[in-house]
Design a protein around this motif. Structure first.
Motif, mmCIF file in Angstrom:
data_model
loop_
_atom_site.group_PDB
_atom_site.id
_atom_site.type_symbol
_atom_site.label_atom_id
_atom_site.label_comp_id
_atom_site.label_asym_id
_atom_site.label_seq_id
_atom_site.Cartn_x
_atom_site.Cartn_y
_atom_site.Cartn_z
ATOM 1 N N MET A 193 13.445 -13.363 -18.835
ATOM 2 C CA MET A 193 12.109 -11.900 -18.260
ATOM 3 C C MET A 193 13.595 -11.423 -16.840
ATOM 4 S SD MET A 193 10.173 -11.475 -20.572
ATOM 5 C CE MET A 193 8.629 -12.813 -20.653
ATOM 6 N N LEU A 194 13.391 -9.883 -17.361
ATOM 7 C CA LEU A 194 13.970 -9.087 -16.223
ATOM 8 C C LEU A 194 12.532 -8.559 -15.307
ATOM 9 C CD1 LEU A 194 16.877 -6.752 -17.170
ATOM 10 C CD2 LEU A 194 15.836 -9.357 -16.124
ATOM 11 N N TYR A 195 12.503 -8.234 -14.639
ATOM 12 C CA TYR A 195 11.464 -7.886 -13.529
ATOM 13 C C TYR A 195 12.700 -6.066 -12.946
ATOM 14 C CZ TYR A 195 9.011 -12.433 -14.850
ATOM 15 O OH TYR A 195 8.054 -12.637 -15.603
ATOM 16 N N LEU A 196 11.156 -5.348 -12.767
ATOM 17 C CA LEU A 196 11.408 -4.559 -12.371
ATOM 18 C C LEU A 196 11.336 -4.254 -11.087
ATOM 19 C CD1 LEU A 196 12.667 -0.994 -11.643
ATOM 20 C CD2 LEU A 196 10.785 -0.782 -13.223
ATOM 21 N N LEU A 197 11.524 -4.143 -9.827
ATOM 22 C CA LEU A 197 10.787 -4.641 -8.400
ATOM 23 C C LEU A 197 11.347 -3.404 -7.935
ATOM 24 C CD1 LEU A 197 11.863 -7.850 -9.181
ATOM 25 C CD2 LEU A 197 11.488 -7.820 -6.975
ATOM 26 N N ILE A 198 9.713 -2.762 -7.198
ATOM 27 C CA ILE A 198 9.852 -1.535 -6.101
ATOM 28 C C ILE A 198 9.688 -1.823 -4.926
ATOM 29 C CG2 ILE A 198 10.018 0.347 -8.030
ATOM 30 C CD1 ILE A 198 6.682 0.717 -6.562
ATOM 31 N N THR A 199 10.610 -0.570 -3.161
ATOM 32 C CA THR A 199 10.012 -1.035 -2.407
ATOM 33 C C THR A 199 10.190 -0.055 -1.296
ATOM 34 O OG1 THR A 199 9.970 -2.466 -0.362
ATOM 35 C CG2 THR A 199 11.696 -1.778 -1.220
ATOM 36 N N ALA A 200 9.165 0.568 -0.745
ATOM 37 C CA ALA A 200 9.834 1.550 0.094
ATOM 38 C C ALA A 200 8.707 1.786 1.598
ATOM 39 C CB ALA A 200 9.063 2.581 -0.478
ATOM 40 N N GLU A 201 9.253 2.822 2.431
ATOM 41 C CA GLU A 201 8.473 2.354 3.660
ATOM 42 C C GLU A 201 7.428 3.736 3.520
ATOM 43 O OE1 GLU A 201 9.446 0.829 6.884
ATOM 44 O OE2 GLU A 201 10.863 -0.714 5.723
ATOM 45 N N PHE A 202 6.492 2.781 4.098
ATOM 46 C CA PHE A 202 5.700 4.318 4.472
ATOM 47 C C PHE A 202 4.903 4.996 5.476
ATOM 48 C CE2 PHE A 202 2.953 1.250 0.717
ATOM 49 C CZ PHE A 202 3.787 1.933 0.033
ATOM 50 N N SER A 203 4.388 5.976 5.452
ATOM 51 C CA SER A 203 3.627 6.255 7.545
ATOM 52 C C SER A 203 2.619 5.307 7.342
ATOM 53 C CB SER A 203 3.693 7.653 6.992
ATOM 54 O OG SER A 203 2.589 8.303 5.761
ATOM 55 N N GLU A 204 2.252 5.043 8.505
ATOM 56 C CA GLU A 204 1.006 4.508 8.495
ATOM 57 C C GLU A 204 -0.379 4.059 8.510
ATOM 58 O OE1 GLU A 204 -0.060 3.876 12.743
ATOM 59 O OE2 GLU A 204 2.379 2.615 12.686
ATOM 60 N N ASN A 205 -0.983 5.763 7.659
ATOM 61 C CA ASN A 205 -2.135 6.639 7.395
ATOM 62 C C ASN A 205 -1.986 5.604 5.224
ATOM 63 O OD1 ASN A 205 -0.072 7.931 6.360
ATOM 64 N ND2 ASN A 205 -1.075 9.817 7.575
#
Ligand code: ZN
Length: 182
Positions: A1-13
């Motif tokens: 199986m392959l997995y699509l992963l995401i990440t990001a930097e959010f503003s604090e709100n």
């Protein structure tokens, strides 16, 4: 199986980010694919959603999408399903580590705790070369409960303004990766 992963930097709100994807209004995911059998890139960008499934011809099971490789003529397909719903500001606290372990998504994959695995891909013959996240509609939920529409630029940024709180809302450094799991 392959997995699509995401990440990001959010503003604090911001509390969390997720794809605007429901059965009544399915999101179309766009990918550039590479044939694992001959290594050639497919010319067309392909699109599929997580709700429509098709019967495999001549064999058991189903797929989200099937396409013959133009170079080696293999009938390649992908069955894609939703896996984790949202990327949280405090992602590590929200990960179900037992479930991740079961699917081989933990251990020595160092930074995986800051990612959400939004899609599971049972891929028969295709590798993901490119995921066009900037064509996908997202929703952002603020800590106040307000939900906003979000669409990323190609460089993985999004800026908006929350009228209710009078604050800027932003996401920078959106990234994705493909991991192998069980
Ligand atoms: Zn091929």
């Amino acid at each position: 199986m392959l997995y699509l992963l995401i990440t990001a930097e959010f503003s604090e709100n911001i509390e969390k980010l997720y794809v605007a994807d429901t059965e009544t209004d399915p999101a179309e995911y766009s990918f550039k694919l590479k044939c694992t059998k001959c290594g050639e890139l497919a010319e067309k960008v392909i699109h599929f959603n997580l709700f429509e499934k098709h019967e495999n011809s001549g064999s058991k099971g189903e797929n989200s999408f099937t396409m013959k490789c133009k170079f080696c003529e293999s009938d390649n397909s992908i069955l894609a399903n939703s896996f984790e719903h949202s990327l949280f500001a405090q992602q590590a606290e929200h990960s179900n580590n037992d479930r991740r372990k079961k699917f081989g998504l933990n251990g020595n994959k160092t930074d995986i705790n800051s990612y959400a695995a939004i899609m599971q891909l049972d891929s028969r013959g295709w590798d993901i070369e490119n995921f066009f996240f900037n064509e996908l509609p997202f929703k952002v939920e603020l800590r106040t409960g307000t939900v906003m529409d979000c669409q990323f630029d190609e460089d993985g940024t999004w800026y908006d303004y929350d009228d209710e709180s009078g604050e800027e809302v932003n996401i920078v450094d959106f990234k994705y990766k493909i991991e192998k799991g069980k």
